[in-house]
Enzyme design. Structure first.
Site, PDB file in Angstrom:
ATOM      1  N   LYS A 106      -7.267 -29.702 -12.418  1.00 42.56           N
ATOM      2  CA  LYS A 106      -7.520 -29.660 -13.701  1.00 42.56           C
ATOM      3  C   LYS A 106      -8.116 -30.985 -14.029  1.00 42.56           C
ATOM      4  CE  LYS A 106      -3.372 -27.123 -14.172  1.00 42.56           C
ATOM      5  NZ  LYS A 106      -1.826 -27.166 -14.583  1.00 42.56           N
ATOM      6  N   THR A 133      -1.906 -28.597  -8.493  1.00 46.30           N
ATOM      7  CA  THR A 133      -3.211 -28.127  -9.183  1.00 46.30           C
ATOM      8  C   THR A 133      -3.565 -28.928 -10.256  1.00 46.30           C
ATOM      9  OG1 THR A 133      -1.554 -26.546 -10.216  1.00 46.30           O
ATOM     10  CG2 THR A 133      -2.838 -25.742  -8.631  1.00 46.30           C
ATOM     11  N   HIS A 139       4.855 -22.064  -0.272  1.00 45.06           N
ATOM     12  CA  HIS A 139       4.545 -22.990  -1.377  1.00 45.06           C
ATOM     13  C   HIS A 139       5.033 -24.473  -0.894  1.00 45.06           C
ATOM     14  CE1 HIS A 139       2.313 -21.053  -4.727  1.00 45.06           C
ATOM     15  NE2 HIS A 139       3.287 -20.160  -4.164  1.00 45.06           N
ATOM     16  N   LYS A 181       7.145 -36.835  -6.075  1.00 44.90           N
ATOM     17  CA  LYS A 181       5.987 -36.882  -6.849  1.00 44.90           C
ATOM     18  C   LYS A 181       5.871 -38.477  -7.364  1.00 44.90           C
ATOM     19  CE  LYS A 181       5.649 -32.189  -8.627  1.00 44.90           C
ATOM     20  NZ  LYS A 181       4.268 -31.895  -8.383  1.00 44.90           N
ATOM     21  N   LYS A 201       3.381 -33.812 -14.459  1.00 44.03           N
ATOM     22  CA  LYS A 201       3.988 -33.224 -13.625  1.00 44.03           C
ATOM     23  C   LYS A 201       5.467 -33.020 -13.689  1.00 44.03           C
ATOM     24  CE  LYS A 201       1.535 -35.219 -10.650  1.00 44.03           C
ATOM     25  NZ  LYS A 201       0.772 -34.424  -9.823  1.00 44.03           N
ATOM     26  N   ARG A 202       5.996 -31.944 -12.984  1.00 46.08           N
ATOM     27  CA  ARG A 202       7.453 -32.198 -12.949  1.00 46.08           C
ATOM     28  C   ARG A 202       7.820 -33.315 -12.301  1.00 46.08           C
ATOM     29  NH1 ARG A 202      10.471 -27.289 -13.880  1.00 46.08           N
ATOM     30  NH2 ARG A 202      12.027 -28.283 -13.463  1.00 46.08           N
TER      31      ARG A 202
HETATM   32  C1  LIG Z   1      -0.822 -27.620 -13.613  1.00 44.00           C
HETATM   33  C2  LIG Z   1       0.475 -27.762 -14.221  1.00 44.00           C
HETATM   34  C3  LIG Z   1       1.546 -27.928 -13.390  1.00 44.00           C
HETATM   35  C4  LIG Z   1       1.289 -28.680 -11.814  1.00 44.00           C
HETATM   36  O1  LIG Z   1       1.047 -29.796 -11.983  1.00 44.00           O
HETATM   37  P1  LIG Z   1       1.115 -30.464 -10.557  1.00 44.00           P
HETATM   38  O2  LIG Z   1       0.425 -31.978 -10.817  1.00 44.00           O
HETATM   39  O3  LIG Z   1       0.018 -29.893  -9.521  1.00 44.00           O
HETATM   40  O4  LIG Z   1       2.456 -30.682 -10.064  1.00 44.00           O
HETATM   41  C5  LIG Z   1       2.838 -28.184 -13.979  1.00 44.00           C
HETATM   42  N1  LIG Z   1       3.107 -27.809 -15.136  1.00 44.00           N
HETATM   43  C6  LIG Z   1       2.240 -27.524 -16.098  1.00 44.00           C
HETATM   44  C7  LIG Z   1       2.527 -27.430 -17.453  1.00 44.00           C
HETATM   45  C8  LIG Z   1       0.678 -27.476 -15.479  1.00 44.00           C
HETATM   46  O5  LIG Z   1      -0.060 -26.918 -16.574  1.00 44.00           O
END
Ligand SMILES: *Cc1c(COP(=O)(O)O)cnc(C)c1O
Length: 813
Positions: free
Chosen positions: A657, A653, A357, A551, A545-546
């Site tokens: 979404k 991911t 990952h 990021k 995101k985190r």
């Molecule tokens: C999809 C998702 C992530 C991952 O987000 P990235 O933008 O790909 O880092 C992290 N936390 C939650 C709650 C998510 O639904």
């Protein structure tokens, strides 16, 4: 299922009575949720049993997906959707004066994961079941999941997440399937009657691993797979069979029990730095040992020879955290089933597959030899033997090449390297996006790739369109169905049929209207939760995101400071009003990330309260970013910020979404953004910044100087100086000195300053293009149309056919 609405209503009222001893008019929303959830679970259980029987009868190969994290999100809505009873239940409840949406909100969000990795595991379970595949999850039933984030005075504060407090209606405790997991103690080699060396253990601590099974129901089929979450408990021998003669003995016992049970107490809240804590290693082995024992038991019920193990069982490890699956399976096969090394190795290696990952070096997992040896003595012996045989093989291939052996060894510099163990002990190693896999093959794992080229492959991540589109955005889902028919729900690749309608102005308008309505509802939510009033006609620009340096939430924040300063200097500066929305948790010990959270909240405070700019810019930081919050934000998003330093984000991911809900990506060519770009084309994405090649080249040569950018670009300098000089943001404090230093003094590890100018330009282009709503809605449509490729159904079909070698069991679809 239910014969109809009346049948449902009756069953629901009965459940309220039998489970809670209440009538509808006495029931709170929580009561009603619990009754509805258990009723639904009863219904699902029929298919659950049927699926299990079918698997046994057909002797279908079973996939066990080992993951330290499953970020499931709430299950009620998803189960109603997959069971095809959502509308009927909604109407039935309404007849009884109950609102389904409120009941859904009563469910605690099971947050047994940090972010992307855990959410991927959850999407995979949904796809496995929906495709009728025999795939199950193995995880840990943490008593406390991901912490609950509050923002107090602009700072992140972490509260424990007691998600079990309302009862988790979906789980079934299965004490009959418990297994014993052992830690510590000593290993003795003994000769058996035939003179073979075998191993016995003594003086170990034992923990009872008790499974809690959660049904995973497929969409519109009869498949129900299992998510098995293991909980650590003291064994009966350790509890019941003790006599307490003295208070001290009782106290010792309590401490001992607590220490055993602490294994499944809490989730480590850090998604990218391995802390190397003993308890974490215990958690990993606990999951692995319980899971492998359970998978081996299931195989033994088939009464087949061990040589067919890998035809019937696949053990997949989600990152290296469960890599001890490899020595644990070896241990069981040799010490308990009395197979020889060669045979056990053949079986192990042909059963285990591994997903990588990350290429972030600080996230590559290693454990000190001393810790592994004392906590897991037999496992350590086996890892040692795997390593010696592997090094010998390397030597025979290329005698004298010490450097090569040293860099590939599983044990080196006093550390056990989990990624090396995972590659050597498995038959498949996959990256999670094309670019990521290329970087693994050509850089990070180059010599492993040269040694085992046939093991490496790519499986670009995906997300379940059922949760993230059909459930999170019902109006859009309905419009899609009206336009192209129903079949995209089972075959999301067919979303491309929307492209035939991209010149249909009235459809584009409807897409715009749905987005507008979603923004309205979301604005209500923001007002209720933060008191901030946002303009639904402004651009909703979302960064969720985190929180992590790579990021680059900081890049976004600095750009807002830049815009604010520009507006203050020139109030006539023409821009479409913009609402910047953030959601991000930081690891509790990640000092820099916490400063960035404080900075964003400070900017929000300044901007939202300044009469000169408050109609142009708003900044909202939503606390406690989680799956259920994501489901609210994503349908309301116009611009999706995916601005990681190129080469750093393995896939992402969130990007998928958001595109699936018609947001347009503003991003770097990193992770799966590259494939999103390949799909939607230049007109439907905003790209900026260094390429991954350029970034990696800068790291190699050390030729980047952030100070040079700072000195030559006035916009950068003016913005950064406000962090440390007196300004509305610094208020004369030194709060943001560390951020400034990281950018200027310590040469900006993540190229924030380098990419600043091109980010401004890309944002400016967004500003311009948004004004033509027809064109903008077309971009939305094109993104939605190409999002089917990023459904986890596509990903799982690829895993099934080219890694696991499995086919659907049920023929329902
Ligand atoms: C999809 C998702 C992530 C991952 O987000 P990235 O933008 O790909 O880092 C992290 N936390 C939650 C709650 C998510 O639904």
């Amino acid at each position: 299922m239910f014969k109809g609405k009346e049948d449902f209503k009756q069953a629901f009222c009965e459940k309220l009575e039998t489970k809670l001893g209440k009538q509808v008019d006495m029931a709170t929303e929580l009561d009603a949720y619990r009754a509805l959830g258990s009723l639904l679970k009863d219904k699902i259980s029929k298919n659950w049993l049927r699926t299990n029987l079918e698997h046994e009868k057909s002797q279908q190969k079973q996939v066990y997906y080992f993951s330290m994290e499953f970020l499931m999100g709430r299950l009620l809505g998803n189960n109603l959707l997959n069971m095809q009873v959502l509308s009927m239940v909604q109407e039935g409840l309404a007849d009884l004066g109950l609102d389904l949406t409120s009941l859904e909100e009563s469910e605690n969000d099971p947050g047994l994961g940090n972010g992307g990795l855990g959410r991927l595991a959850a999407c995979f379970l949904d796809s496995l079941a929906s495709l009728g595949l025999a795939g199950h999850g193995y995880g840990i039933r943490y008593k406390y999941g991901m912490f609950d984030q509050r923002i107090i005075d602009g700072y992140q504060v972490e509260l424990p997440d007691h998600w079990l407090s309302k009862e988790f209606v979906w789980e079934v405790r299965q004490p009959g399937d418990a297994v014993e997991v052992r830690f510590g103690g000593e290993v003795h080699g003994v000769k058996d009657e035939q003179g073979n060396l075998t191993f016995e253990y003594s003086n170990y601590d034992r923990v009872n691993a008790v499974p809690y099974d959660v049904p995973v129901a497929g969409y519109n089929n009869e498949t129900v797979n299992t998510l098995r979450l293991w909980s650590a408990e003291a064994t009966e021998e350790d509890t019941l069979l003790r006599a307490f003669n003295h208070q001290q003995e009782y106290n010792d016992f309590l401490a001992h029990k607590r220490s055993l049970e602490s294994i499944s107490e809490f989730l480590y809240p850090d998604d990218s730095n391995e802390e190397g804590k003993q308890l974490r290693l215990k958690q990993e082995y606990f999951l692995v040992s319980a899971g492998v024992q359970s998978a081996v038991r299931a195989f033994e019920r088939l009464e087949l020879p061990w040589s067919s193990f890998s035809e019937k069982v696949a053990l997949h490890i989600n990152d290296t955290h469960p890599a001890l699956v490899i020595p644990e399976l070896m241990r069981i096969l040799m010490d308990e089933k009395h197979l020889g090394w060669e045979e056990a190795w053949e079986i192990t290696q042909s059963s285990v597959s591994y997903t990588n990952h990350t290429t972030l070096s600080e996230a590559l997992e290693t454990w000190p030899v001393g810790l592994v040896r004392s906590l897991l003595p037999r496992i350590f012996m086996i890892i040692n033997e795997i390593n010696e045989r592997f090094c010998e093989m390397l030597w025979n291939k290329d005698p004298g090449n010490f450097n090569r052996i040293a860099s590939l060894a599983i044990i080196a510099d006093g550390q056990v390297k989990m990624a090396h163990l995972s590659i050597v002990g498995s038959y498949s190693v996959n990256g999670v996006a094309k670019l990521h896999t290329e970087i693994l093959k050509t850089r990070e794992m180059k010599i492993f790739y040269e040694t085992f080229p046939e093991r490496f492959n790519n499986k670009t991540n995906g997300i379940t369109h059922r949760r993230w589109l059909m459930h999170a955005n019902r109006p859009l889902s309905q419009l899609i169905t009206e336009t192209i028919g129903e079949s995209w729900k089972e075959k999301p690749a067919q979303l491309t049929d929307l492209l035939k309608h991209k010149e249909d102005t009235s459809l584009l308008e409807e897409i715009g209207t749905i987005k507008q309505n979603n923004k309205h509802s979301f604005a209500e939510f923001v007002k209720e939760n933060t008191g901030i009033v946002v303009d639904p006609s402004s651009i909703f620009d979302v960064h969720i995101k985190r929180l992590h340096g790579y990021k680059r939430q900081l890049l976004n924040a600095l750009h807002i400071m830049y815009l604010y300063t520009k507006l203050k200097a020139d109030p006539t500066f023409d821009m479409v009003p913009r609402t910047f929305i953030f959601g991000a948790k930081s690891a509790p010990a990640y000092h820099f990330a916490k400063k960035v959270i404080k900075l964003i909240n400070t900017i929000a405070d300044v901007v939202n309260n300044d009469a000169d700019v408050k109609d142009k810019i708003k900044v909202v930081f939503l606390e406690n970013y989680s799956v259920s919050l994501a489901e609210k934000i994503i349908p309301a998003t116009n611009v999706s910020e995916q601005i990681s330093t190129a080469s750093k984000e393995a896939s992402g991911t969130g990007n998928m979404k958001l595109m699936m809900n018609g947001a347009v990506t503003l991003g770097t060519l990193d992770g799966a953004n590259v494939e999103i770009y390949d799909s939607v084309g230049n007109d439907n994405i905003y790209l900026f910044g260094l390429s991954s090649k350029e970034v990696l080249e800068y790291y190699r040569t050390g030729a980047y100087s952030s100070r040079q950018v700072y000195e030559s670009d006035e916009r950068v300098r003016n913005t950064l100086d406000q962090l440390i000089h007196y300004s509305p943001f610094s208020r004369g404090e030194t709060e943001f000195q560390d951020i400034y230093d990281s950018l200027v003094t310590y040469n900006d590890e993540f190229f924030v300053l380098k990419d600043f100018a091109s980010y401004i330009d890309a944002q400016q282009k967004v500003n311009q293009d948004f004004q033509n709503s027809n064109q903008w809605n077309k971009k939305s449509l094109v993104n939605i149309a190409h999002s089917g490729k990023f459904s986890s159904d596509r990903t799982i079909e690829e895993y099934a056919s080219s890694i696991w070698g499995i086919k659907p069991v049920s023929t329902v679809r």
